[in-house]
Design a protein around this motif. Structure first.
Motif, mmCIF file in Angstrom:
data_model
loop_
_atom_site.group_PDB
_atom_site.id
_atom_site.type_symbol
_atom_site.label_atom_id
_atom_site.label_comp_id
_atom_site.label_asym_id
_atom_site.label_seq_id
_atom_site.Cartn_x
_atom_site.Cartn_y
_atom_site.Cartn_z
ATOM 1 N N LYS A 1 5.154 7.374 10.099
ATOM 2 C CA LYS A 1 4.678 8.261 9.039
ATOM 3 C C LYS A 1 4.445 7.483 7.738
ATOM 4 C CE LYS A 1 7.026 12.398 10.818
ATOM 5 N NZ LYS A 1 8.041 13.454 10.545
ATOM 6 N N VAL A 2 5.361 6.565 7.391
ATOM 7 C CA VAL A 2 5.225 5.770 6.155
ATOM 8 C C VAL A 2 3.992 4.883 6.195
ATOM 9 C CG1 VAL A 2 6.287 3.924 4.801
ATOM 10 C CG2 VAL A 2 7.674 5.810 5.616
ATOM 11 N N ARG A 3 3.636 4.400 7.411
ATOM 12 C CA ARG A 3 2.461 3.530 7.518
ATOM 13 C C ARG A 3 1.199 4.272 7.100
ATOM 14 N NH1 ARG A 3 0.931 1.150 13.318
ATOM 15 N NH2 ARG A 3 0.478 3.379 13.634
ATOM 16 N N GLY A 4 1.081 5.502 7.452
ATOM 17 C CA GLY A 4 -0.099 6.278 7.056
ATOM 18 C C GLY A 4 -0.174 6.460 5.554
ATOM 19 N N GLU A 5 1.007 6.792 4.959
ATOM 20 C CA GLU A 5 1.020 6.963 3.506
ATOM 21 C C GLU A 5 0.710 5.637 2.793
ATOM 22 O OE1 GLU A 5 1.260 9.742 1.935
ATOM 23 O OE2 GLU A 5 1.550 10.923 3.772
ATOM 24 N N ALA A 6 1.259 4.534 3.331
ATOM 25 C CA ALA A 6 1.009 3.218 2.720
ATOM 26 C C ALA A 6 -0.465 2.844 2.780
ATOM 27 C CB ALA A 6 1.856 2.158 3.425
ATOM 28 N N GLN A 7 -1.113 3.271 3.890
ATOM 29 C CA GLN A 7 -2.533 2.980 4.030
ATOM 30 C C GLN A 7 -3.330 3.695 2.942
ATOM 31 O OE1 GLN A 7 -3.486 0.782 6.267
ATOM 32 N NE2 GLN A 7 -5.644 0.846 5.673
ATOM 33 N N LYS A 8 -2.948 4.967 2.698
ATOM 34 C CA LYS A 8 -3.631 5.719 1.640
ATOM 35 C C LYS A 8 -3.401 5.086 0.270
ATOM 36 C CE LYS A 8 -3.216 10.162 4.083
ATOM 37 N NZ LYS A 8 -2.648 11.535 4.015
ATOM 38 N N LEU A 9 -2.128 4.661 0.011
ATOM 39 C CA LEU A 9 -1.808 4.033 -1.282
ATOM 40 C C LEU A 9 -2.568 2.725 -1.469
ATOM 41 C CD1 LEU A 9 -0.103 4.085 -3.848
ATOM 42 C CD2 LEU A 9 1.717 2.912 -2.586
ATOM 43 N N LYS A 10 -2.726 1.981 -0.385
ATOM 44 C CA LYS A 10 -3.459 0.719 -0.457
ATOM 45 C C LYS A 10 -4.906 0.945 -0.850
ATOM 46 C CE LYS A 10 -4.706 -3.273 2.351
ATOM 47 N NZ LYS A 10 -4.627 -3.917 3.683
ATOM 48 N N VAL A 11 -5.513 1.974 -0.264
ATOM 49 C CA VAL A 11 -6.913 2.270 -0.598
ATOM 50 C C VAL A 11 -7.047 2.642 -2.060
ATOM 51 C CG1 VAL A 11 -8.821 3.849 -0.112
ATOM 52 C CG2 VAL A 11 -7.451 2.944 1.769
ATOM 53 N N CYS A 12 -6.114 3.421 -2.580
ATOM 54 C CA CYS A 12 -6.155 3.841 -3.999
ATOM 55 C C CYS A 12 -5.966 2.646 -4.934
ATOM 56 C CB CYS A 12 -5.084 4.905 -4.217
ATOM 57 S SG CYS A 12 -5.075 5.553 -5.911
ATOM 58 N N THR A 13 -5.007 1.774 -4.580
ATOM 59 C CA THR A 13 -4.725 0.600 -5.428
ATOM 60 C C THR A 13 -5.905 -0.360 -5.472
ATOM 61 O OG1 THR A 13 -2.393 0.788 -4.857
ATOM 62 C CG2 THR A 13 -3.122 -1.287 -5.808
ATOM 63 N N MET A 14 -6.551 -0.538 -4.347
ATOM 64 C CA MET A 14 -7.716 -1.437 -4.324
ATOM 65 C C MET A 14 -8.819 -0.928 -5.237
ATOM 66 S SD MET A 14 -7.932 -2.481 -0.296
ATOM 67 C CE MET A 14 -9.444 -3.359 -0.575
ATOM 68 N N GLY A 15 -8.970 0.345 -5.390
ATOM 69 C CA GLY A 15 -9.981 0.893 -6.303
ATOM 70 C C GLY A 15 -9.683 0.554 -7.751
ATOM 71 N N HIS A 16 -8.401 0.705 -8.128
ATOM 72 C CA HIS A 16 -8.019 0.361 -9.513
ATOM 73 C C HIS A 16 -8.182 -1.132 -9.785
ATOM 74 C CE1 HIS A 16 -6.611 4.312 -10.713
ATOM 75 N NE2 HIS A 16 -5.924 4.420 -9.552
ATOM 76 N N ASP A 17 -7.794 -2.018 -8.869
ATOM 77 C CA ASP A 17 -7.936 -3.471 -9.063
ATOM 78 C C ASP A 17 -9.389 -3.880 -9.209
ATOM 79 O OD1 ASP A 17 -5.247 -3.747 -8.970
ATOM 80 O OD2 ASP A 17 -5.160 -4.357 -6.851
ATOM 81 N N CYS A 18 -10.249 -3.239 -8.481
ATOM 82 C CA CYS A 18 -11.685 -3.565 -8.567
ATOM 83 C C CYS A 18 -12.236 -3.245 -9.947
ATOM 84 C CB CYS A 18 -12.430 -2.800 -7.481
ATOM 85 S SG CYS A 18 -14.199 -3.190 -7.426
ATOM 86 N N SER A 19 -11.811 -2.112 -10.521
ATOM 87 C CA SER A 19 -12.283 -1.745 -11.867
ATOM 88 C C SER A 19 -11.793 -2.746 -12.914
ATOM 89 C CB SER A 19 -11.796 -0.328 -12.211
ATOM 90 O OG SER A 19 -12.304 0.598 -11.292
ATOM 91 N N ARG A 20 -10.497 -3.096 -12.816
ATOM 92 C CA ARG A 20 -9.951 -4.061 -13.781
ATOM 93 C C ARG A 20 -10.642 -5.416 -13.650
ATOM 94 N NH1 ARG A 20 -5.951 -7.734 -13.659
ATOM 95 N NH2 ARG A 20 -5.391 -7.185 -11.534
ATOM 96 N N TRP A 21 -10.896 -5.848 -12.455
ATOM 97 C CA TRP A 21 -11.573 -7.138 -12.224
ATOM 98 C C TRP A 21 -12.995 -7.124 -12.785
ATOM 99 C CZ3 TRP A 21 -10.354 -11.855 -11.271
ATOM 100 C CH2 TRP A 21 -11.321 -12.753 -10.803
ATOM 101 N N CYS A 22 -13.656 -6.004 -12.644
ATOM 102 C CA CYS A 22 -15.018 -5.893 -13.192
ATOM 103 C C CYS A 22 -15.002 -5.988 -14.717
ATOM 104 C CB CYS A 22 -15.648 -4.576 -12.741
ATOM 105 S SG CYS A 22 -16.048 -4.531 -10.982
ATOM 106 N N ARG A 23 -14.030 -5.294 -15.341
ATOM 107 C CA ARG A 23 -13.939 -5.367 -16.796
ATOM 108 C C ARG A 23 -13.645 -6.792 -17.268
ATOM 109 N NH1 ARG A 23 -11.194 -0.395 -16.077
ATOM 110 N NH2 ARG A 23 -9.177 -1.465 -16.234
ATOM 111 N N LEU A 24 -12.772 -7.501 -16.555
ATOM 112 C CA LEU A 24 -12.457 -8.886 -16.920
ATOM 113 C C LEU A 24 -13.688 -9.781 -16.809
ATOM 114 C CD1 LEU A 24 -10.345 -10.975 -17.718
ATOM 115 C CD2 LEU A 24 -9.798 -11.259 -15.293
ATOM 116 N N GLN A 25 -14.452 -9.558 -15.743
ATOM 117 C CA GLN A 25 -15.674 -10.350 -15.586
ATOM 118 C C GLN A 25 -16.670 -10.074 -16.706
ATOM 119 O OE1 GLN A 25 -17.058 -9.477 -11.628
ATOM 120 N NE2 GLN A 25 -16.039 -11.285 -10.749
#
Length: 665
Positions: free
Chosen positions: A76-100
């Motif tokens: 059950k935790v693996r499914g939730e972690a997968q969802k959290l990973k997808v959400c976190t990757m979205g935030h990192d992409c935005s921050r990386w774009c702003r830095l660039q």
């Protein structure tokens, strides 16, 4: 009993195997194989293994349900972690774009400063070097170094550019100088064409029109030459190498001048250069006049700045420095301890050095004129004579006769000119050394410097005599006699005492003068003083003179005689200096002693006691006393009867007039 012990031993070995690290069970197993019961031990070991297997199975059965539950929760935790990973990757992409985006903006800003300045200036410099435009290229490098590169100094490519600036400047200078050298060498290619055109124009139209056809060629050549010369000059001056360029350019021009003065035999133009040498000889005379004017200003400056005082020296180095500039030797002075004074002032070595510099300047001009050593020696000696007899002589006369020149300065000028006169033979030797012509050569021109310094010294002596007489006149203007005083004072007049003190201090300065000069000055001053005192007594404004005033006047003359008798200047024999006051002394003795009978009886004889008394002078003074006797009873001590006294004076006056009439007839 043995089986019981073996069983106990096997039990111990099993416990050791269970509790001991597997790396250390070797000795334990060795003890099993050393005995005879290893089969029994193996059975014992199998039984122990089965017991442990049953315990493990019981433990697994006991914890199996918890393990299943844990696996289920983990899934059950693996499914939730997968969802959290997808959400976190979205935030990192935005921050990386702003830095660039920030990095891109900063890069654009930095490049905006570098491109118009550093990079564009660098590109412009390369373009200007290729044209070639050396001066704009140097200006671009200067702007690049001081303005553009400091803005982007932390970039590595800017550091590399800054290191290459010095190399680029050196390359520009070398290229410009190389162009100049190549152009000067290529000038010879055009010389044949210029000469050919000039010869054709001379043959066709005459010498006056020969430059018409040459003008076009020369104008083109000069345009290129000016451009090349300007580039080289600007490059060298811009980089602080002006001296290098000037030295090279002068050297090349000197070579060209020698080529003109000494043309090669293969030039073939047919022009003679004899007239050019004649012109240079005429220029030499003009150059000599220019040098004389220049040295006239130098001499005047030296004389104006001199303090006219003996040079003080406090150590050996100073003394050697001065005698190294001026040939002076005085063994007695060298024996004296420091500090001491040289007899001459500072203008003596300075003038001597400047005369040598003038000789060097004359010698410099005579180079490459194809003159013999004898001609050069003659030219230098004549120019030096002009310098001494005209330029230096005029400067010395100016220094002597200018206003506010005191007696001390005049005395020092006499001393200075004496030493300069003695140095003339050293100048003779100096000229001989640089021309290699002995001074005793036949027809060799002699230096006239000795006459120059003698004339200056005589002028200074005359100025001393005149100056002394003027000072005496200034003191005499302070005389304030009471000509009708009934009796004399107890001492000489104040003005005369001051005058005698002045003369004593003045003649003390004359100790360094030649003996005859000091003696002549002293005798001249005493004669002038005697004559001035007599004129003061006989002035027309003095209408009456009493016997008391005459006795006071006699005290003043005695003070003058004491001064003369004291010998203010050494060298006089006996009472020679007293002879300057002999006229006054005899006149005053005649009146104070009232010895008219002796004067009238012995007048005209060589042995006359009052030989120096002129009857005109005696009559004039007696007339002044005659007028006084009419108002005052001056002669009461000589005659009791006033009428007899007046009659006596009238008789003497009458006899003097007869004596004067006899002389005139």
């Amino acid at each position: 009993m043995a089986s019981v012990e073996a069983a106990a031993e096997h039990e111990r070995i099993l416990r050791e195997i269970e509790s001991t690290d597997t790396n250390c069970i070797g000795p334990t197993l060795r003890s099993v194989y050393d005995g005879q019961e290893h089969g029994l031990f193996m059975d014992k070991l199998e039984g122990r293994i089965r017991n442990h297997d049953r315990e493990i199975e019981k433990m697994c059965n006991h914890h199996f349900q918890g393990f299943v539950d844990s696996i289920t929760e983990l899934l059950k935790v693996r499914g939730e972690a997968q969802k959290l990973k997808v959400c976190t990757m979205g935030h990192d992409c935005s921050r990386w774009c702003r830095l660039q985006q920030c990095n891109i903006a900063a890069t654009i800003d930095k490049l905006s400063h570098c491109l118009p300045g550093t990079l564009w200036e660098g590109a412009g410099h390369q373009h200007e070097c290729l044209n070639p435009r050396y001066y704009p290229a140097l200006r671009t490098l200067e702007q690049l170094e001081h303005t553009c590169l400091p803005r982007a100094s932390h970039y590595r490519f800017c550091t590399i550019m800054a290191e290459n600036i010095l190399v680029l400047r050196t390359q520009i200078r070398d290229i410009a100088m190389s162009d100049l050298k190549d152009f000067l060498e290529s000038i010879r290619k055009h010389s044949d064409k210029i000469g050919e055109t000039a010869m054709k124009q001379v043959s066709l139209q005459g010498f006056a029109q020969c430059f018409v056809g040459v003008r076009t060629i020369l104008s083109n050549v000069l345009k290129v030459f000016v451009l090349v010369l300007l580039n080289a000059l600007v490059c060298c001056c811009f980089q602080g190498a002006r001296d290098t360029f000037e030295s090279y350019y002068r050297k090349q021009r000197r070579k060209q001048a020698r080529l003109v003065l000494q043309p090669h035999s293969n030039m073939g133009y047919g022009f003679l250069v004899n007239q050019l040498f004649d012109m240079l000889l005429e220029m030499r005379e003009q150059y000599g006049e220019i040098l004389l004017k220049k040295w006239s200003g130098t001499f005047r400056q030296i004389l104006d700045q001199d303090n006219y005082s003996p040079i003080p020296v406090s150590m050996e180095e100073e003394y050697r420095c001065i005698v190294g500039q001026f040939p002076f030797q005085d063994p007695e002075l060298e024996k004296l301890p420091y500090p001491k004074k040289l007899p001459f002032s500072a203008f003596v070595p300075k003038v001597y050095v400047q005369v040598k510099e003038f000789i060097y300047a004359c010698l410099k001009f005579s180079e490459d004129l194809h003159l013999s050593s004898t001609e050069i020696d003659d030219m230098i000696r004549k120019s030096t004579n002009l310098l001494l007899t005209r330029t230096l002589s005029n400067c010395l006369q100016y220094a002597i006769k200018k206003k506010n020149v005191g007696l001390a300065e005049l005395v020092q000028i006499i001393i200075n000119t004496t030493h300069l006169e003695q140095s003339c033979h050293f100048l003779e030797g100096f000229i001989s050394n640089i021309t290699n012509i002995p001074p005793d050569t036949i027809n060799a021109t002699k230096l006239y410097g000795m006459a120059t310094f003698k004339d200056a010294r005589h002028t200074a002596e005359e100025e001393i005599y005149t100056n002394l007489n003027q000072k005496i006149d200034q003191f005499l203007q302070l005389a304030d006699y009471d000509w009708i005083a009934p009796q004399a004072g107890s001492q000489a007049s104040d003005y005369l005492s001051d005058l005698i003190a002045f003369l004593c201090s003045t003649f003390a300065v004359f100790t360094n003068l030649p003996g005859k000069v000091a003696q002549t000055a002293c005798m001249s001053a005493c004669k002038h003083l005697s004559t001035s005192l007599l004129q003061l007594l006989l002035e027309a404004d003095v209408r009456q003179v009493s016997m008391g005033a005459l006795q006071q006047f006699n005290l003043d003359v005695k003070e003058c005689e004491r001064f003369a008798r004291a010998g203010p200047v050494p060298g006089f024999q006996g009472d020679t200096l007293l002879l300057a006051f002999i006229d006054l002394r005899q006149l005053l003795d005649l009146f104070t002693q009232w010895d008219w009978s002796t004067y009238l009886a012995d007048y005209g004889r060589p042995t006359c006691k009052y030989l120096r008394v002129n009857p005109h002078t005696a009559l004039a003074l007696l007339e002044k006393m005659k007028d006084t006797s009419r108002k005052n009873n001056v002669f009461a001590q000589f005659r009791k009867n006033e009428r007899d006294k007046q009659k006596l004076i009238d008789t003497v006056v009458k006899q003097l007039r007869n004596l004067i009439s006899t002389q005139q007839s």
